[in-house]
Design an enzyme around this catalytic site. Structure first.
Site, PDB file in Angstrom:
ATOM      1  CG  ASP A 165      -0.097  -2.901  -4.159  1.00  0.00           C
ATOM      2  OD1 ASP A 165       0.359  -1.842  -3.685  1.00  0.00           O
ATOM      3  OD2 ASP A 165      -0.515  -2.992  -5.332  1.00  0.00           O
ATOM      4  CD1 TRP A 199       2.369   1.787  -3.926  1.00  0.00           C
ATOM      5  CD2 TRP A 199       0.952   2.673  -2.437  1.00  0.00           C
ATOM      6  NE1 TRP A 199       1.247   1.002  -3.915  1.00  0.00           N
ATOM      7  CE2 TRP A 199       0.353   1.519  -3.008  1.00  0.00           C
ATOM      8  CE3 TRP A 199       0.242   3.393  -1.486  1.00  0.00           C
ATOM      9  CZ2 TRP A 199      -0.908   1.073  -2.640  1.00  0.00           C
ATOM     10  CZ3 TRP A 199      -1.021   2.951  -1.124  1.00  0.00           C
ATOM     11  CH2 TRP A 199      -1.577   1.805  -1.704  1.00  0.00           C
ATOM     12  CG  ASP A 220       1.002   2.541  -8.863  1.00  0.00           C
ATOM     13  OD1 ASP A 220       1.736   2.142  -7.942  1.00  0.00           O
ATOM     14  OD2 ASP A 220      -0.147   2.104  -9.056  1.00  0.00           O
TER      15      ASP A 220
END
Length: 684
Positions: A165, A199, A220
């Site tokens: 992440d 992202w 997300d």
């Protein structure tokens, strides 16, 4: 065969290995050559599996993960292709005195190596989550300054998949960070699939193939319809960046959660979940389920385990599907399959009512006839000539497999409006800054709502076309009628010199080359730019992706939020709008909206406004080109702000060229009540 590091190796040996790997990094002299590109042989088709986050979030433990592994086997999902069991955030608690990452001893008392062994005993693969920054999104330890150490630990635990992440990153450069982690994983002694989860920041699709096996393209996913369609819109233009070993990742699946999971959202209908799955499959996306496997409905199981739809996603050619047409909320997508003459097709109805939708075979680069199979119904529908049509429910999809023969892409239909899409980038040819001036540059850009990336294509003579920008009314032209390579492509008033006429020639698989009449040279993305802002030039034609184009049929929708607003604001609170939002707060005199509408010819047109009237019936004054037309256009109430309707005002005279269409709140003309205005469409 995967290479393994013995999980019971002594601590001293692990420290020695870590030192030997870290020392060259510190000295900037590499004992082992640094990998210049990821070549780990993994993810030759989009990865499939299950991840804990969408349903459990941080409420995860060893028993839940074992249960998920058991259920993947017992429900048949393993046999359908779902192989990775991935624990997302919150499995880790801290680091020991030597800096080694530690699993939560309460939630995972057996440890990660034992859990990996259990998952492997089921014929499945084991995945873990971490973060490239200082801490994870849930505040647990990240990889920063422990890249090599953590990679060795993951290898010792027999981890097969690592999701990394991008929280708490301290403003670091993502490409640099993820490249460092890539090298640590490559040198860990184990083949580990690398999932980049930043992202879409800094366009990982541009550099991701050299770094990871998959990369998130968006923020997300949530468990509601408009979030899913927003993600689709961000992901589908990136088709040319995907392929075996390198996949665009639009995030994990929400199918079957019905709002009961840990992730925000009220849930979706079965029809919407099936559309969600259809679109992930046509986009060759990783299929990572995120639902409660112990309580799947029969419909959810049928959606997640349809072997024919999964086969489209997993097709060995590895091509991501592309948008073929996009008219009035009804989209057609096509995916090239490994067997010549075959295509997967999704008819996707994003509108609020059922609609008949059509796929034209020759627009996909197929011959004039094709056998049609419905993949959700698992039914052969017969052989059709020219096209196939089906009724598609609101928010629904029909997914087809077409079997025919390869052929030259069909000619463009004159008089229709298209987006011009370079194969190399999936971006849209647009006039810079929505300019209406002669000489404005034409650039590639993300799809917008200002009409500057839409072009009306009209036949002239001799097989050529003029290509007119919808926003400005000006023609696509080579600057100064230049005949040389590298001349800029701009917009200019349409003339008769030939530098603003183009041959649009089909070259197969749904693509075209676009050749200037005067110079004989091809429209080209300058310097093979892969990002927004790359300019267009002309160049001697070659079979390159930056000289290969889709012409995606579209409609002309004047979004209210992109119009000229007077004492009005926009918002996107209520669902069901098109574009990026709608006009709101419209309840008093002195508030109005101006739409600038370009038409090719003067004549009589119909104006159709889409709106929401949650407060009941409203009225507005229609004013066109400086004259009042209708004192009080009536907008009947829609019952709620999430419901929409349209009202059409027929037979409105418009000029050739620019027109200003105004909708005004004027109590003197009978205007009343609140109104949320979504968009305007203009038609003959």
């Amino acid at each position: 065969m995967r290479k393994k590091v013995n999980g019971r190796a002594g601590f001293g040996l692990r420290c020695l290995l870590a030192f030997l790997l870290v020392w060259p990094l510190m000295m900037d002299i590499f004992m082992v050559p640094q990998a210049s590109a990821l070549n780990n042989g993994l993810a030759q088709t989009p990865p499939m599996g299950w991840n804990s986050w969408n349903y459990y979030a941080c409420n995860v433990d060893e028993n839940k993960i074992k249960e998920a592994a058991d259920l993947l086997v017992s429900t048949g999902m393993k046999d359908a292709g779902y192989q990775y069991v991935v624990i997302d955030d919150c499995w880790q608690t801290g680091r020991d005195a030597n800096g080694n990452i530690m699993a939560d001893p309460v939630k995972f008392p057996s440890g990660m190596k034992a859990l990996a062994d259990y998952i492997h005993s089921k014929g499945l693969l084991f995945g873990l989550y971490t973060d490239a920054g200082y801490t994870t999104c849930a505040g647990r330890p990240g990889m920063y300054n422990h890249e090599v150490q953590d990679a060795l630990t993951f290898a010792a635990w027999d981890v097969d998949y690592v999701k990394v992440d991008w929280c708490d990153n301290g403003g670091m450069d993502p490409q640099t960070r993820y490249t460092l982690i890539r090298d640590a994983l490559l040198n860990s002694g184990r083949d580990i699939l690398f999932s980049i989860c930043n992202w879409g920041i800094n366009k990982p699709w541009v550099w991701g193939a050299e770094t990871g096996n998959m990369w998130r393209t968006t923020d997300d996913i949530f468990d509601f319809w408009q979030r899913v369609t927003w993600i689709i819109d961000q992901n589908y233009p990136l088709a040319n960046f995907a392929g075996p070993g390198r996949w665009n990742d639009p995030d994990m699946l929400m199918v079957g959660n019905y709002g009961a999971g840990a992730v925000f959202g009220e849930g979706m209908t079965d029809t919407e979940y099936r559309s969600h799955f259809s679109m992930w499959a046509i986009m060759a996306a990783p299929l990572i389920a995120g639902n409660n496997l112990s309580s799947m409905t029969a419909y959810t199981q049928a959606t997640l385990m349809n072997s024919e739809v999964i086969a489209v996603d997993q097709d060995p050619l590895g091509r991501q599907g592309v948008l073929v047409s996009d008219v009035d909320g009804k989209q057609v997508y096509s995916k090239l399959l490994q067997t010549p003459g075959t295509r997967a097709v999704v008819l996707f109805n994003r509108s609020e009512t059922a609609a008949t939708m059509t796929v034209n075979f020759t627009s996909l680069g197929l011959g004039s006839s094709a056998a049609v199979r419905d993949l959700w119904q698992k039914s052969n529908l017969g052989t059709y000539s020219g096209s196939y049509s089906a009724t598609v429910p609101a928010h629904g999809t029909v997914m087809l497999k077409l079997t025919g023969t390869e052929a030259t892409t069909s000619p463009i239909v004159s008089g229709k409006t298209y987006r011009i899409i370079p194969k190399s980038t999936g971006l849209s040819a647009a006039v810079e800054a929505s300019s209406t001036q002669n000489g404005a540059k034409v650039l590639q850009w993300d799809y917008g709502i200002s009409q500057n990336d839409k072009w009306t294509v009209t036949a002239t003579t001799g097989g050529f076309y003029k290509i007119i920008n919808v926003n400005s009314g000006k023609a696509l032209a080579v600057e100064n009628g230049d005949l040389k390579d590298n001349a800029k492509v701009i917009q200019w008033d349409y003339g008769t010199t030939g530098n603003d006429q183009w041959q649009i020639q089909g070259i197969g698989q749904g693509y075209y080359k676009i050749i200037n009449k005067l110079s004989g040279k091809s429209l080209n993305v300058a310097d093979n730019s892969l990002v927004s802002g790359g300019g267009f030039i002309q160049w001697t034609y070659g079979a390159a992706d930056n000289m290969t184009f889709q012409l995606v049929e579209t409609d002309v929708t004047y979004e209210a939020e992109a119009a000229v607003l007077h004492s009005l604001s926009t918002e996107s609170t209520h669902q069901g709008y098109t574009g990026k939002g709608y006009i709101s707060g419209w309840n008093a005199s002195g508030k109005w909206v101006d739409f600038n509408v370009i038409t090719d010819t003067s004549g009589v047109y119909n104006l159709t406004f889409r709106y929401s009237g949650g407060a009941g019936t409203a009225g507005r004054y229609l004013y066109v080109n400086g004259a009042g037309v209708v004192n009080n256009v009536v907008f009947n109430g829609t019952g709620s702000w999430n419901s929409y309707n349209t009202v059409t005002i027929p037979n409105i005279a418009l000029n050739s060229g620019s027109n200003t269409i105004s909708l005004i709140y004027d109590t003197g003309k009978g205007s009343t009540n609140y109104l949320n205005l979504d968009h305007l469409k203009v038609s003959h």
